[in-house]
Scaffold this motif. Structure first.
Motif, short mmCIF file in Angstrom:
data_model
loop_
_atom_site.label_atom_id
_atom_site.label_comp_id
_atom_site.label_asym_id
_atom_site.label_seq_id
_atom_site.Cartn_x
_atom_site.Cartn_y
_atom_site.Cartn_z
N VAL A 36 -5.34 15.71 -36.46
CA VAL A 36 -4.56 15.06 -35.42
C VAL A 36 -3.35 14.40 -36.06
O VAL A 36 -3.50 13.59 -36.98
CB VAL A 36 -5.40 13.99 -34.67
CG1 VAL A 36 -4.55 13.21 -33.70
CG2 VAL A 36 -6.57 14.65 -33.96
N ILE A 37 -2.19 14.76 -35.58
CA ILE A 37 -0.95 14.10 -36.03
C ILE A 37 -0.57 13.09 -34.96
O ILE A 37 -0.46 13.43 -33.78
CB ILE A 37 0.19 15.11 -36.24
CG1 ILE A 37 -0.20 16.13 -37.32
CG2 ILE A 37 1.48 14.38 -36.63
CD1 ILE A 37 0.80 17.26 -37.49
N MET A 38 -0.39 11.85 -35.40
CA MET A 38 -0.01 10.78 -34.49
C MET A 38 1.41 10.31 -34.81
O MET A 38 1.96 10.65 -35.86
CB MET A 38 -1.01 9.62 -34.60
CG MET A 38 -2.45 10.06 -34.31
SD MET A 38 -3.61 8.70 -34.15
CE MET A 38 -3.28 8.20 -32.45
N THR A 39 1.96 9.54 -33.91
CA THR A 39 3.29 8.97 -34.15
C THR A 39 3.23 8.08 -35.38
O THR A 39 2.16 7.67 -35.83
CB THR A 39 3.77 8.17 -32.92
OG1 THR A 39 2.74 7.24 -32.54
CG2 THR A 39 4.09 9.08 -31.75
N GLU A 40 4.37 7.78 -35.93
CA GLU A 40 4.54 6.97 -37.14
C GLU A 40 4.03 7.66 -38.39
O GLU A 40 3.91 7.04 -39.44
CB GLU A 40 3.88 5.59 -36.99
CG GLU A 40 4.40 4.77 -35.83
CD GLU A 40 5.90 4.47 -35.90
OE1 GLU A 40 6.42 4.23 -37.01
OE2 GLU A 40 6.54 4.48 -34.85
N GLY A 41 3.71 8.97 -38.30
CA GLY A 41 3.34 9.72 -39.49
C GLY A 41 1.89 9.63 -39.92
O GLY A 41 1.55 10.03 -41.03
N LEU A 42 1.03 9.11 -39.05
CA LEU A 42 -0.38 9.03 -39.40
C LEU A 42 -1.09 10.32 -39.00
O LEU A 42 -0.96 10.78 -37.87
CB LEU A 42 -1.05 7.85 -38.71
CG LEU A 42 -2.53 7.64 -39.04
CD1 LEU A 42 -2.71 7.33 -40.53
CD2 LEU A 42 -3.12 6.53 -38.19
N VAL A 43 -1.84 10.89 -39.94
CA VAL A 43 -2.63 12.09 -39.68
C VAL A 43 -4.09 11.73 -39.87
O VAL A 43 -4.48 11.12 -40.87
CB VAL A 43 -2.25 13.25 -40.63
CG1 VAL A 43 -3.15 14.45 -40.40
CG2 VAL A 43 -0.79 13.63 -40.43
N LEU A 44 -4.91 12.11 -38.90
CA LEU A 44 -6.35 11.93 -38.98
C LEU A 44 -6.96 13.29 -39.25
O LEU A 44 -6.59 14.27 -38.60
CB LEU A 44 -6.90 11.40 -37.65
CG LEU A 44 -6.22 10.18 -37.04
CD1 LEU A 44 -6.79 9.88 -35.67
CD2 LEU A 44 -6.32 8.98 -37.97
N GLN A 45 -7.88 13.35 -40.21
CA GLN A 45 -8.57 14.61 -40.45
C GLN A 45 -10.06 14.37 -40.43
O GLN A 45 -10.56 13.40 -41.01
CB GLN A 45 -8.16 15.24 -41.78
CG GLN A 45 -8.80 16.62 -41.94
CD GLN A 45 -8.20 17.38 -43.10
OE1 GLN A 45 -8.43 17.02 -44.24
NE2 GLN A 45 -7.45 18.43 -42.79
N ASP A 46 -10.77 15.27 -39.76
CA ASP A 46 -12.21 15.21 -39.67
C ASP A 46 -12.84 15.27 -41.07
O ASP A 46 -12.45 16.10 -41.89
CB ASP A 46 -12.73 16.36 -38.81
CG ASP A 46 -14.21 16.25 -38.56
OD1 ASP A 46 -14.99 16.68 -39.44
OD2 ASP A 46 -14.58 15.73 -37.49
#
Length: 120
Positions: A36-46
């Motif tokens: 998941v790519i979110m605003t402000e450059g944060l990426v969440l990965q399972d």
């Protein structure tokens, strides 16, 4: 060259998306199979995907990196944090440095360290 994103590993993508949206107002830009790519450059990965990729175990609360945010109304932020996530684990509760800057540090739902300060 330009730094594009910061990736953090999470156990539950849906809970993590909600956490970062609820507290920081981050929006989902792309949601694709455990990434998941979110605003402000944060990426969440399972976590499962990350473990397969690196072929190593995840060390939660390793305290070797933190996400840093600034918030002018930090008291309101802490109230929201305590209301929405009352079981959050703090590194330090809201405090004020001798020069007047306020800070709170805590872990997200997956043990990633977060710091929120007032701007200088």
């Amino acid at each position: 060259m330009k730094l594009k994103n910061i990736l953090i590993v999470v156990n539950d993508i849906e809970l993590a998306k909600k956490f970062y949206h609820d507290l920081f107002g981050l929006e989902v830009l792309l949601d694709s199979d455990g990434n998941v790519i979110m605003t402000e450059g944060l990426v969440l990965q399972d976590e499962k995907i990350w473990c397969e990729f690196v072929n190593k175990d995840i060390v939660h609360k390793n305290n070797s990196i933190e996400l840093y945010f600034e918030e002018k109304d930090i008291e309101a932020f802490v109230e929201k944090l305590e209301k929405l996530y009352p079981k959050v684990e703090y590194v330090n509760h809201l405090m004020t440095y001798s020069w007047g800057q306020k800070v709170v540090r805590f872990y997200d739902l997956d043990g990633n360290l977060i710091e929120v300060r007032t701007p200088l």
